[in-house]
Design a protein around this motif. Structure first.
Motif, PDB file in Angstrom:
ATOM      1  N   ASN A   1       0.869  -1.185   0.000  1.00  0.00           N
ATOM      2  CA  ASN A   1       0.000   0.000   0.000  1.00  0.00           C
ATOM      3  C   ASN A   1       0.904   1.233   0.000  1.00  0.00           C
ATOM      4  OD1 ASN A   1      -1.225  -2.003   2.451  1.00  0.00           O
ATOM      5  ND2 ASN A   1      -2.572  -1.620   0.709  1.00  0.00           N
ATOM      6  N   SER A   2       1.113   1.821  -1.181  1.00  0.00           N
ATOM      7  CA  SER A   2       2.075   2.919  -1.288  1.00  0.00           C
ATOM      8  C   SER A   2       1.603   4.190  -0.594  1.00  0.00           C
ATOM      9  CB  SER A   2       2.379   3.223  -2.757  1.00  0.00           C
ATOM     10  OG  SER A   2       1.199   3.616  -3.442  1.00  0.00           O
TER      11      SER A   2
ATOM     12  N   VAL B   1       0.276  -4.513  -6.409  1.00  0.00           N
ATOM     13  CA  VAL B   1      -0.692  -3.569  -5.838  1.00  0.00           C
ATOM     14  C   VAL B   1      -1.457  -4.218  -4.682  1.00  0.00           C
ATOM     15  CG1 VAL B   1      -2.881  -2.391  -6.369  1.00  0.00           C
ATOM     16  CG2 VAL B   1      -0.948  -2.251  -7.966  1.00  0.00           C
ATOM     17  N   HIS B   2      -1.750  -3.410  -3.659  1.00  0.00           N
ATOM     18  CA  HIS B   2      -2.603  -3.860  -2.559  1.00  0.00           C
ATOM     19  C   HIS B   2      -3.601  -2.764  -2.162  1.00  0.00           C
ATOM     20  CE1 HIS B   2      -3.750  -6.698   0.431  1.00  0.00           C
ATOM     21  NE2 HIS B   2      -3.206  -6.093   1.481  1.00  0.00           N
ATOM     22  N   GLY B   3      -3.797  -1.819  -3.111  1.00  0.00           N
ATOM     23  CA  GLY B   3      -4.650  -0.677  -2.832  1.00  0.00           C
ATOM     24  C   GLY B   3      -3.841   0.449  -2.201  1.00  0.00           C
ATOM     25  N   LEU B   4      -4.061   1.659  -2.649  1.00  0.00           N
ATOM     26  CA  LEU B   4      -3.300   2.799  -2.141  1.00  0.00           C
ATOM     27  C   LEU B   4      -3.398   2.907  -0.623  1.00  0.00           C
ATOM     28  CD1 LEU B   4      -1.677   5.400  -2.979  1.00  0.00           C
ATOM     29  CD2 LEU B   4      -3.883   6.595  -2.919  1.00  0.00           C
ATOM     30  N   THR B   5      -4.616   2.755  -0.086  1.00  0.00           N
ATOM     31  CA  THR B   5      -4.841   2.936   1.349  1.00  0.00           C
ATOM     32  C   THR B   5      -5.497   1.726   1.999  1.00  0.00           C
ATOM     33  OG1 THR B   5      -7.008   3.990   0.989  1.00  0.00           O
ATOM     34  CG2 THR B   5      -5.066   5.438   1.042  1.00  0.00           C
ATOM     35  N   HIS B   6      -5.446   0.563   1.351  1.00  0.00           N
ATOM     36  CA  HIS B   6      -5.971  -0.688   1.901  1.00  0.00           C
ATOM     37  C   HIS B   6      -7.460  -0.587   2.273  1.00  0.00           C
ATOM     38  CE1 HIS B   6      -6.145  -4.477   4.122  1.00  0.00           C
ATOM     39  NE2 HIS B   6      -4.874  -4.728   3.788  1.00  0.00           N
ATOM     40  N   PRO B   7      -8.311  -0.136   1.356  1.00  0.00           N
ATOM     41  CA  PRO B   7      -9.740  -0.031   1.662  1.00  0.00           C
ATOM     42  C   PRO B   7     -10.497  -1.317   1.311  1.00  0.00           C
ATOM     43  CG  PRO B   7      -9.361   0.862  -0.491  1.00  0.00           C
ATOM     44  CD  PRO B   7      -8.011   0.358  -0.001  1.00  0.00           C
TER      45      PRO B   7
END
Length: 281
Positions: free
Chosen positions: A46-47, A84-90
């Motif tokens: 999550n960048s 990728v794991h989602g920018l903010t892990h939503p």
């Protein structure tokens, strides 16, 4: 005409890959264990949630995210895949389409810029998704999405956008599955063992021995291809592009990948077909 069966590089019938989420400090120790034993895998990041530089976590904190600098030092040119794991892990399935696209594309863009690689894979945050989420993955140029579903099998997936794992590392069947995978010789379809988890769980549960035992048991086996998620995906996709004559005796490889297969008959013959090559069986 006897059947043609896909084999992995060098004619191997088995592949092993790992997938670990969140980009936490414990990935350092996990990667050391993987590298020691020749295992390969994918780290889903999550960048938008890297820890601030100089961050000091309160004593007892288990989920300790890496800083951007630490992440670059650990993952860059490591031989493992970044995904990728989602920018903010939503929970992606709870967002509007445009917000899902932002979470995917911005995370992908950040990771590509930071690690100087083309990112094409994904693990769903919390393992949750819906049809809209899957469509957004396609639009974002992502070719697979790992779920948290345990199949307890070694089947090569048909739908890579809702990719199950063989099991989580805390699964009580882990070593039984590992032994079955190692001891059985595939005579038909090739097999893939896919392990997933979060490395901070080893610290939380005080069970680093689980991954150490698994890695040591699986290592240095001549019939296993140790690969990242994307390497296996790309190989399978290349194999599926092989061109066959009607009776299957003529085969052409239009890809840039060296591909392997077995021809069933009285004896199983293994063939290698080079990029651009045609074979007559």
């Amino acid at each position: 005409m006897s059947g043609i069966i896909m084999r992995f590089p060098k004619g191997k019938a088995k592949a092993l890959t790992l997938s670990y989420d969140d980009g936490v400090e414990q990935d350092i120790r996990l990667m050391e264990i993987m590298d020691k034993n020749g295992l390969k895998g994918t780290f889903n990041l999550n960048s938008g949630l890297f820890a601030p530089e100089g961050c000091v976590y309160p004593e007892g904190t288990i989920h300790r995210r890496l800083t951007k600098r630490q992440a670059k030092e650990l993952y860059t040119d490591s031989g493992h895949e970044i995904a990728v794991h989602g920018l903010t892990h939503p929970f992606l399935e709870k967002l509007q389409d445009n917000m899902v696209m932002w979470e995917l594309l911005k995370d992908r863009e950040n990771l590509e810029n930071e690690f100087h690689t083309i990112v094409r894979g994904m693990a769903y945050p919390f393992g949750t998704y819906n049809n809209t989420t899957v469509e957004c993955l396609k639009k974002a140029g992502l070719v697979y999405g790992r779920t948290v579903i345990s199949s307890h099998s070694f089947t090569i997936p048909e739908n890579w956008l809702t990719l199950p794992a063989t099991c989580h590392h805390d699964d009580p069947e882990l070593m039984n599955l590992a032994k079955k995978f190692v001891e059985e010789t595939p005579h038909q379809d090739s097999r893939m063992f896919y392990l997933w988890g979060h490395s901070y769980e080893f610290e939380a549960h005080d069970n680093w021995n689980v991954i150490e035992e698994f890695a040591a048991y699986m290592s240095n086996r001549d019939d296993i291809w140790y690969a990242t998620n994307i390497q296996i995906y790309d190989y399978v996709q290349a194999y599926q592009r092989l061109m066959f004559s009607v009776n299957g005796t003529q085969i052409h490889n239009p890809t840039s990948t060296e591909l392997y297969f077995e021809k069933q008959g009285d004896e199983m013959d293994t063939y290698c077909i080079l990029p651009g090559e045609s074979l007559i069986l």
